[in-house]
Design a protein around this motif. Structure first.
Motif, PDB file in Angstrom:
ATOM      1  N   ASN A  31       0.732  -0.971   0.012  1.00  0.00           N
ATOM      2  CA  ASN A  31       0.103   0.028   0.094  1.00  0.00           C
ATOM      3  C   ASN A  31       0.850   1.231  -0.127  1.00  0.00           C
ATOM      4  OD1 ASN A  31      -3.134  -0.341   0.291  1.00  0.00           O
ATOM      5  ND2 ASN A  31      -2.203  -1.973   1.520  1.00  0.00           N
ATOM      6  N   TYR A  34       1.965   1.685  -3.489  1.00  0.00           N
ATOM      7  CA  TYR A  34       1.137   2.106  -4.538  1.00  0.00           C
ATOM      8  C   TYR A  34       0.679   3.686  -4.230  1.00  0.00           C
ATOM      9  CZ  TYR A  34      -3.489   2.680  -6.648  1.00  0.00           C
ATOM     10  OH  TYR A  34      -4.358   3.146  -7.535  1.00  0.00           O
ATOM     11  N   SER A  35       0.665   4.128  -2.784  1.00  0.00           N
ATOM     12  CA  SER A  35       0.562   5.553  -2.582  1.00  0.00           C
ATOM     13  C   SER A  35       1.508   6.399  -3.240  1.00  0.00           C
ATOM     14  CB  SER A  35       0.432   5.784  -1.048  1.00  0.00           C
ATOM     15  OG  SER A  35      -0.599   4.707  -0.346  1.00  0.00           O
ATOM     16  N   TYR A 278      -7.980  -7.379   1.330  1.00  0.00           N
ATOM     17  CA  TYR A 278      -6.759  -7.837   1.481  1.00  0.00           C
ATOM     18  C   TYR A 278      -6.816  -9.294   0.886  1.00  0.00           C
ATOM     19  CZ  TYR A 278      -1.935  -8.605   2.515  1.00  0.00           C
ATOM     20  OH  TYR A 278      -0.671  -9.021   2.433  1.00  0.00           O
ATOM     21  N   LEU A 283      -5.851  -3.860  -3.336  1.00  0.00           N
ATOM     22  CA  LEU A 283      -4.967  -2.951  -2.454  1.00  0.00           C
ATOM     23  C   LEU A 283      -5.916  -1.971  -1.754  1.00  0.00           C
ATOM     24  CD1 LEU A 283      -2.215  -2.022  -5.360  1.00  0.00           C
ATOM     25  CD2 LEU A 283      -1.840  -2.743  -2.632  1.00  0.00           C
ATOM     26  N   CYS A 285      -5.685   0.534  -0.198  1.00  0.00           N
ATOM     27  CA  CYS A 285      -5.703   2.310  -0.149  1.00  0.00           C
ATOM     28  C   CYS A 285      -6.260   2.937  -1.414  1.00  0.00           C
ATOM     29  CB  CYS A 285      -4.324   2.849   0.058  1.00  0.00           C
ATOM     30  SG  CYS A 285      -3.166   2.230  -1.315  1.00  0.00           S
ATOM     31  N   LYS A 286      -6.556   2.013  -2.491  1.00  0.00           N
ATOM     32  CA  LYS A 286      -7.013   2.493  -3.723  1.00  0.00           C
ATOM     33  C   LYS A 286      -8.391   3.062  -3.343  1.00  0.00           C
ATOM     34  CE  LYS A 286      -5.214  -0.281  -7.426  1.00  0.00           C
ATOM     35  NZ  LYS A 286      -5.533  -1.457  -8.399  1.00  0.00           N
ATOM     36  N   GLN A 292      -4.273   6.279   2.052  1.00  0.00           N
ATOM     37  CA  GLN A 292      -3.317   6.754   0.920  1.00  0.00           C
ATOM     38  C   GLN A 292      -2.371   7.902   1.621  1.00  0.00           C
ATOM     39  OE1 GLN A 292      -3.610   7.448  -3.706  1.00  0.00           O
ATOM     40  NE2 GLN A 292      -4.835   6.054  -3.080  1.00  0.00           N
TER      41      GLN A 292
END
Ligand code: SF4
Ligand code: SF4
Lengths: 313, 303
Positions: A31, A34-35, A278, A283, A285-286, A292
């Motif tokens: 995460n 990705y962020s 999960y 993901l 945080c999307k 995020q």
């Protein structure tokens, strides 16, 4: 215990670790990755869990290249060998198997660390070395500024340490260079550390500039946290703690952090929804901008406090 | 009867399930073979009656008064563990693998190999029988050997105290420690959870377990978190000829029990999870006793 391995990249390495598995280490690493990539912050995720790499599952990346990682292993010529046994005596890992009477001698690959002591030992010139592949690094491109370097060990080798070192080195150079630079200066490398507290874990965190310890608010989590902290303190590594599944369990971890004055970087609340997503390989945080944002802020804080990569030790 | 509980990666609830089985078996010899992150002693608070030192490999130490900084050791070391610090040769402990080549090549005998002796093995009694657990010091090697030692001790205790059942809480991963933990046991129970990584781990583990010959069972933990994936794992097991001993729902009572340092059987004996665990244990024991060794596993490719 400190490390002084030569550094020639300009990256800032943050290891994400937890004593035992399942506390959410990979969850935080993926995460966070990705962020950061969403913000166009140059970032590389190095999956250092060479015995069970999982990070790449979360990102539909384009495979860029695959690099074999080799190790030297001795080859013993039975025709030249005098069966003096010196090599066996020199081998600290009991990897030399020898039957003098039937004139059999060989190296057992699954025990051999490729150290070269037997080669040095042999006066008869019976030992030479060959390269064997112990695993590979897979590099994936996720966006223009984000890559994943995955280390993957083949079964039957005693230690993934060589592979982990190679992955971290590769990660430092894996991003697209800017014109005029050999590497992207100051880009962040996230190291998803292997579980446990053995050599693979120590090797990974010893190469990090900062360590994020992920734990959960239970007696198990607290005990593992204490053990990791003890290890990081002897290595003189700066670290902070992320508390996963906050709100469940008890206050043991918080009380411990308060008492010792260790930084609590973030608390991730427990929600069934998170566990559901999960488990589905999503993901979290999307669909959770707040998370995020918090991750980006946490990264910013760490980088502001602990430097911008290139620093001489 | 020796039963090993393993899980590939951590976090599948393996230790909680091991703790539950331990409270069903009274008395039991409980061997915590998760030596890098031993946890069960926190739940059961055993009385350590015996402590043993475990040597987890060696590491090089330089005597600065003998060293002439010739740098020969640096040339030979393959792990970048010898470096110059202000012109003086020094050893980087994190990198040292303990092969001892540097101490062999040093013309001044300035390097000594010192045993890593910080790891410990403990044994003692707890509320359901006897318990053996270990603490591997950070960065120390040979966790496979330590697992072997824990098991040896467990067998000795079982014989000594006339206890029939040995329960092994296995180490994570698929490497040498896991093999040490399952070699020669009567039953292997694999705990998995419904996620992609759960399935991949299960497949990797079965490749290891296959070849060992004991009866193998799968427990699908937290199956309701992802029913579709749970079904996929079930069908994979069916195809591979692995029996599913049972499925457990996700239940906050499990972590709650852990926080109170109790197994789920002790904390909520009438809860659904506890009842299911009892059923699972019965399934495993009855079947194993009837057709021990007939139950061969076969690994097939994922669907
Ligand atoms: S290379 Fe090192 S570990 Fe391998 S057989 Fe030779 S002495 Fe032993
Ligand atoms: S040291 Fe050389 S000659 Fe002696 S047993 Fe080993 S391989 Fe044979």
């Amino acid at each position: 215990m400190t490390t002084h391995a030569a550094r020639n990249d300009l990256a800032f390495r943050i290891a994400i670790a937890s004593g035992k598995g399942g506390t959410g280490k990979t969850f935080v690493a993926t995460n966070l990755f990705y962020s950061l990539l969403k913000q166009n912050i140059p970032v590389t995720l190095a999956d250092c869990d060479a015995e069970g790499p999982n990070d790449a599952i979360f990102f539909p990346g384009r495979p860029v290249r695959s690099l074999p990682v080799t190790r030297r292993t001795p080859v013993i010529d039975e025709r030249i060998c005098t069966f003096c046994g010196k090599c066996r005596q020199f081998c600290s890992f009991h990897a030399i198997f020898m039957l003098p009477v039937s004139r059999v001698i060989r190296c057992m690959d699954e025990l051999c660390h490729g150290c070269g002591a037997c080669l040095y030992a042999c006066d008869a010139g019976a030992i030479s070395e060959k390269e064997v592949q112990m695993g590979e690094l897979n590099v994936f491109s996720v966006t223009r500024t984000a890559r994943i370097v995955e280390s993957r060990m083949q079964p039957g080798f005693p230690s993934p340490v060589t592979l982990i070192k190679a992955a971290i080195r590769e990660a430092g150079h894996a991003n697209t260079p800017l014109p005029g630079h050999s590497v992207l200066p100051g880009h962040t490398v996230l190291l998803d550390a292997p579980p446990g507290i053995g050599c693979p874990f120590v090797q990974t965190v010893s190469l990090a500039d900062y360590v994020i310890l992920v734990t959960e608010p239970t007696p198990f989590g607290l005990s593992d946290l204490k053990q990791s902290v003890e290890c990081l303190q002897t290595m003189e590594k700066p670290f902070g703690v992320v508390l996963n599944r906050a709100g469940t369990g008890n206050d043991g971890v918080n009380e411990y952090l308060d008492k010792e004055g260790f930084p609590l970087l973030m608390e991730i609340p427990f929600e069934r929804e998170i566990a559901f997503n999960y488990a589905r390989g999503r993901l979290v945080c999307k669909s959770w901008p707040g998370f995020q944002h918090a991750l980006v802020k946490m990264h910013e804080l760490i980088r502001r406090t602990y430097g911008n990569g290139h620093h001489q030790r | 009867m020796e039963t090993a509980i393993i899980s590939g990666k951590g976090g599948t609830g393996k230790s909680c399930i091991a703790a539950a089985f331990a409270s069903l078996l009274n008395p039991v010899v409980l061997a915590d073979c998760d030596v890098e992150t031993a946890n069960l002693f926190l739940l059961f608070d055993p009385l350590p009656e015996e402590t043993q030192v475990f040597i987890g490999g060696r590491s090089a130490h330089i005597d600065g008064t003998l060293c002439t900084n010739c740098g020969l050791c640096m040339e030979y070391c393959r792990y970048d563990a010898v470096y110059l610090s202000d012109g003086q040769v020094a050893i980087d402990e994190a990198n040292c693998e303990g092969c001892g080549l540097c101490s062999r090549v040093c013309p001044r005998q300035a390097i000594a190999m010192v045993d890593n002796d910080k790891s410990r093995l403990y044994s003692g009694s707890f509320r359901h029988g006897q318990m053996i657990y270990a603490r591997l010091a950070p960065g120390e090697d040979n966790s496979g050997k330590l697992v072997g030692l824990v098991r040896e001790k467990a067998s000795a205790l079982a014989l000594d105290k006339q206890i029939e059942d040995i329960l092994i809480d296995g180490p994570p991963g698929i490497g040498c420690p896991v093999m040490s933990a399952i070699t020669g046991v009567d039953r292997v129970v694999i705990v998995t959870e419904p996620s992609m990584s759960g399935l991949l781990d299960l497949q990797r583990l079965l490749e290891v377990v296959n070849g060992f010959g004991p009866s193998t069972w799968v427990i699908l933990n937290k199956h309701d978190l992802h029913p579709a994936m749970a079904r996929r794992i079930e069908s994979f097991c069916r195809k591979s000829g692995i029996a599913i001993a049972g499925k457990l729902p996700f239940d906050p009572l499990v972590p709650e029990a852990m926080v109170h340092c109790k197994s789920i059987i002790e904390w909520a004996p009438h809860s659904g999870v506890a009842r299911e665990l009892k059923k699972i244990w019965n399934t495993i024991t009855n079947q194993t006793d009837n057709n021990l060794w007939k139950h061969k596993t076969r690994v097939s490719t994922p669907d």
